[in-house]
Design a protein around this motif. Sequence first.
Motif, mmCIF file in Angstrom:
data_model
loop_
_atom_site.group_PDB
_atom_site.id
_atom_site.type_symbol
_atom_site.label_atom_id
_atom_site.label_comp_id
_atom_site.label_asym_id
_atom_site.label_seq_id
_atom_site.Cartn_x
_atom_site.Cartn_y
_atom_site.Cartn_z
ATOM 1 N N UNK A 49 -40.621 -45.312 3.225
ATOM 2 C CA UNK A 49 -39.305 -44.857 3.684
ATOM 3 C C UNK A 49 -38.755 -45.795 4.764
ATOM 4 N N UNK A 50 -39.629 -46.323 5.609
ATOM 5 C CA UNK A 50 -39.181 -47.286 6.628
ATOM 6 C C UNK A 50 -38.658 -48.537 5.921
ATOM 7 N N UNK A 51 -39.393 -48.973 4.884
ATOM 8 C CA UNK A 51 -38.943 -50.118 4.096
ATOM 9 C C UNK A 51 -37.582 -49.842 3.483
ATOM 10 N N UNK A 52 -37.417 -48.638 2.942
ATOM 11 C CA UNK A 52 -36.141 -48.257 2.324
ATOM 12 C C UNK A 52 -34.992 -48.305 3.319
ATOM 13 N N UNK A 53 -35.234 -47.804 4.532
ATOM 14 C CA UNK A 53 -34.172 -47.796 5.561
ATOM 15 C C UNK A 53 -33.813 -49.224 5.956
ATOM 16 N N UNK A 54 -34.831 -50.071 6.081
ATOM 17 C CA UNK A 54 -34.547 -51.463 6.445
ATOM 18 C C UNK A 54 -33.752 -52.139 5.321
ATOM 19 N N UNK A 55 -34.095 -51.802 4.074
ATOM 20 C CA UNK A 55 -33.335 -52.324 2.936
ATOM 21 C C UNK A 55 -31.873 -51.911 3.042
ATOM 22 N N UNK A 56 -31.627 -50.654 3.428
ATOM 23 C CA UNK A 56 -30.253 -50.151 3.592
ATOM 24 C C UNK A 56 -29.556 -50.902 4.730
ATOM 25 N N UNK A 57 -30.283 -51.070 5.845
ATOM 26 C CA UNK A 57 -29.717 -51.791 6.988
ATOM 27 C C UNK A 57 -29.327 -53.213 6.593
ATOM 28 N N UNK A 58 -30.205 -53.860 5.832
ATOM 29 C CA UNK A 58 -29.941 -55.249 5.424
ATOM 30 C C UNK A 58 -28.723 -55.303 4.506
ATOM 31 N N UNK A 59 -28.661 -54.342 3.577
ATOM 32 C CA UNK A 59 -27.554 -54.359 2.615
ATOM 33 C C UNK A 59 -26.228 -54.070 3.297
ATOM 34 N N UNK B 28 -24.333 -42.313 4.517
ATOM 35 C CA UNK B 28 -23.630 -41.871 3.309
ATOM 36 C C UNK B 28 -24.656 -41.324 2.326
ATOM 37 N N UNK B 29 -24.231 -40.283 1.609
ATOM 38 C CA UNK B 29 -25.187 -39.602 0.749
ATOM 39 C C UNK B 29 -25.767 -40.500 -0.334
ATOM 40 N N UNK B 30 -24.896 -41.314 -0.954
ATOM 41 C CA UNK B 30 -25.401 -42.185 -2.018
ATOM 42 C C UNK B 30 -26.421 -43.163 -1.456
ATOM 43 N N UNK B 31 -26.185 -43.604 -0.218
ATOM 44 C CA UNK B 31 -27.123 -44.509 0.441
ATOM 45 C C UNK B 31 -28.458 -43.816 0.676
ATOM 46 N N UNK B 32 -28.368 -42.588 1.195
ATOM 47 C CA UNK B 32 -29.601 -41.825 1.454
ATOM 48 C C UNK B 32 -30.368 -41.592 0.153
ATOM 49 N N UNK B 33 -29.591 -41.313 -0.915
ATOM 50 C CA UNK B 33 -30.196 -41.111 -2.233
ATOM 51 C C UNK B 33 -31.011 -42.339 -2.640
ATOM 52 N N UNK B 34 -30.382 -43.516 -2.468
ATOM 53 C CA UNK B 34 -31.044 -44.753 -2.905
ATOM 54 C C UNK B 34 -32.254 -45.067 -2.029
ATOM 55 N N UNK B 35 -32.133 -44.813 -0.723
ATOM 56 C CA UNK B 35 -33.250 -45.088 0.190
ATOM 57 C C UNK B 35 -34.460 -44.230 -0.215
ATOM 58 N N UNK B 36 -34.216 -42.936 -0.448
ATOM 59 C CA UNK B 36 -35.315 -42.043 -0.823
ATOM 60 C C UNK B 36 -35.878 -42.418 -2.195
ATOM 61 N N UNK C 212 -29.603 -35.219 -3.195
ATOM 62 C CA UNK C 212 -30.859 -34.800 -2.552
ATOM 63 C C UNK C 212 -32.059 -34.950 -3.481
ATOM 64 N N UNK C 213 -31.757 -35.030 -4.808
ATOM 65 C CA UNK C 213 -32.854 -35.009 -5.781
ATOM 66 C C UNK C 213 -33.874 -36.108 -5.522
ATOM 67 N N UNK C 214 -33.394 -37.288 -5.063
ATOM 68 C CA UNK C 214 -34.366 -38.373 -4.834
ATOM 69 C C UNK C 214 -35.271 -38.028 -3.660
ATOM 70 N N UNK C 215 -34.700 -37.347 -2.654
ATOM 71 C CA UNK C 215 -35.510 -36.909 -1.517
ATOM 72 C C UNK C 215 -36.526 -35.875 -1.957
ATOM 73 N N UNK C 216 -36.076 -34.994 -2.847
ATOM 74 C CA UNK C 216 -36.991 -33.964 -3.350
ATOM 75 C C UNK C 216 -38.087 -34.596 -4.214
#
Lengths: 214, 494
Positions: free
Chosen positions: B101-111, B70-78, B6-10
Amino acid sequence: MANLFARTRLLESKIDEYLNHTSEVGLLFREAMKNFLDGRLDEFEERRGKVCDLENHADELRREVERQLYIETLIPESRGDVLGLLEQTDDVINHVKHALMQVSVENPDIPDELGESYLELADYGSRAVQELVMGVRAFFRNTAAVPDHAHKVAFWEKEADKVAERLKRRIFQLNIDLSHKIQLGDFVMHVDSIADQAEDVSERLSISTIKRSI
Amino acid sequence: MILLFLSSGLFLGWSLGANDAANIFGTAVATRMVRFKTAAITSGFFVIAGAVLAGGGATRTLGQLGSVNAMAGAFMVALAAALAVLWMTRAGLPVSVSQAIVGGIIGWNLFTGSPTSIDSLVKIVSTWVICPLLSAVFAAGLYVLARAVTQRSRMHLLAEDAMTRAALMAVGAFGAFSLGANNISNVMGVFVSAIPASSVHLFGFLHVSSDQQLFALGGIAIAIGIFTYSYRVMITVGKGLFRLTPVTALVVILSESLVLFLFASESLEAWLISRGLPSIPLVPVSSSQAVIGAVVGIALVKGGRNLDLRLFRRIAGGWVATPIIAASIAFFGLFFLQNVFDLPVHRPVVYELSDAGIERLRERGVDDEGLAELGGVAFKSARGLTGVLREKTSLGMIDRDVVVDCARRERFVVTRKRIDTLDLKLLTVGQIRALRDITGQEFNYWWELESTLTRESDQWAMLPDTRDNHPANKKLRSNLRQLLDAFRTVDTDD
């Protein structure tokens, strides 16, 4: 918040009182000059004393307003302009006080044929001060009206300049001592400086108004 | 471990507090109309209130864009978003956490090969244009109104000052509430699907859902950002970027707050729909965009003088660059996390069309001969299935998205324990009864669960798609999403 509005109203009344004093000083100046030119020196001194009292009270009011504006961090964006305006307006009062003091000290012998022109000059100065006070009041409440008042201040200042020039020319054409001519010329400058000072404040007022327009 | 992820989100929340929140009170503090301490306490309090009480609306749109599961994914997106924001801030450009954050989610989707909902993406990107435009229109209108009011009222400068202060505080509080409601999804939205938290009851009566717990945490992070770092940004925004009078500053803040509110308010959306008016999509928008839109609006009404077009172009360029940078950082960061640290950055999802699924698609008008061939074939990613659909069927882009959604195979187990974690107050008695009746059952597709519930109780059935039914259907979809999140099971669960 209610406290803030109450303090604001108190400050508004102080500024209004200060401007009332300025206006009254302008009117007293004209009347005092009339008294002097008519030879009623007691009345002249009485009015001069009133001007001194008003000047002292106006100083106190100005200092109170300044202190309160700083302490309570009111009108932070316009504070510099407002304080500058109040200080410069105070200079107008000082000029009136100084001019009357010069008259009182020097007691110049004014030839009868020049009396009316001196009175006219004092009248234009007084009108310029009245317009200036209205302009400053408008700055606080109705900025749209400021240019109109500023224009009138400039008008009376120009009229005063014309009279001053005419008066000086006439003085130096008179068959009197040079020292007397110089004294009368200086006296013209003192009276004319009221309108000049009013115009200086008015110019600052115009700039501050542009800054204030949202 | 959860807190670590969660730290990256924080961190993102902190930077949002330090930057976006500065937009709200920036002009007020920089012009010394409001003290920093007062501004920080007010905005901190209202940001948290907005996040917890009204933070749901915009999150769902982000959730539709891509479910980071997945948490690690969410961590990286944030983290990618926070780094992109940091980069942009260092470049001196107004930050836009929404784009990042939208860019981050699209990056996750692409990966991960997950589908990017084109519909949601279009909705979000279009608001990036609408938001500043709307803010400019509001600001222009409010500016003209404020000018007329101040000229006609002939209020004393000092009284105007006192009124402006009071209004700045009130509007600033409203702005902070709207920012919390709208932007909390930027901070915590990606964790909603990824973090397994359950509802709690405080003091025996106060129900706090799992989302609300996350939002409160994010809200606190934003508030800390405001307290610790926003002063400098406030001064930059209020003095460096634009020179405004207190009244125009108020107009800017009011326009910005209204725009944030419009894009976050679920009740306003319901009100508009119930009156047959076009609704506004609930999408996280950027307060920076709203502020800049408002200032440009005022500048144009004033005749366009003093409008620095070069700076404006730079800022607009930053808005385009931010999502691209965030997507790139997320993509490479996920690669790094997965291959170097061996962390699961997404939960693998299999896409497989079942016969029932094909039948369901046919009923909904998505029909193609090629679909039958794909029945029973498992794909490891949405990208794989989409590729084959493109090859073997003549379906359009939107229909392909519908097929992918229908083929998404996940395990849903309905247990009594999980039913108890739900916010049952949101459900009707009939809906709860239907849920209890299917306790113990398992489903492989989300739509199987949905149709089973519909069979058990018509209160789970969608109403005909009319304007009047829109709010009811929206609520139903929201409830179904709650169920799916609660019943979704991965092998490690239970």
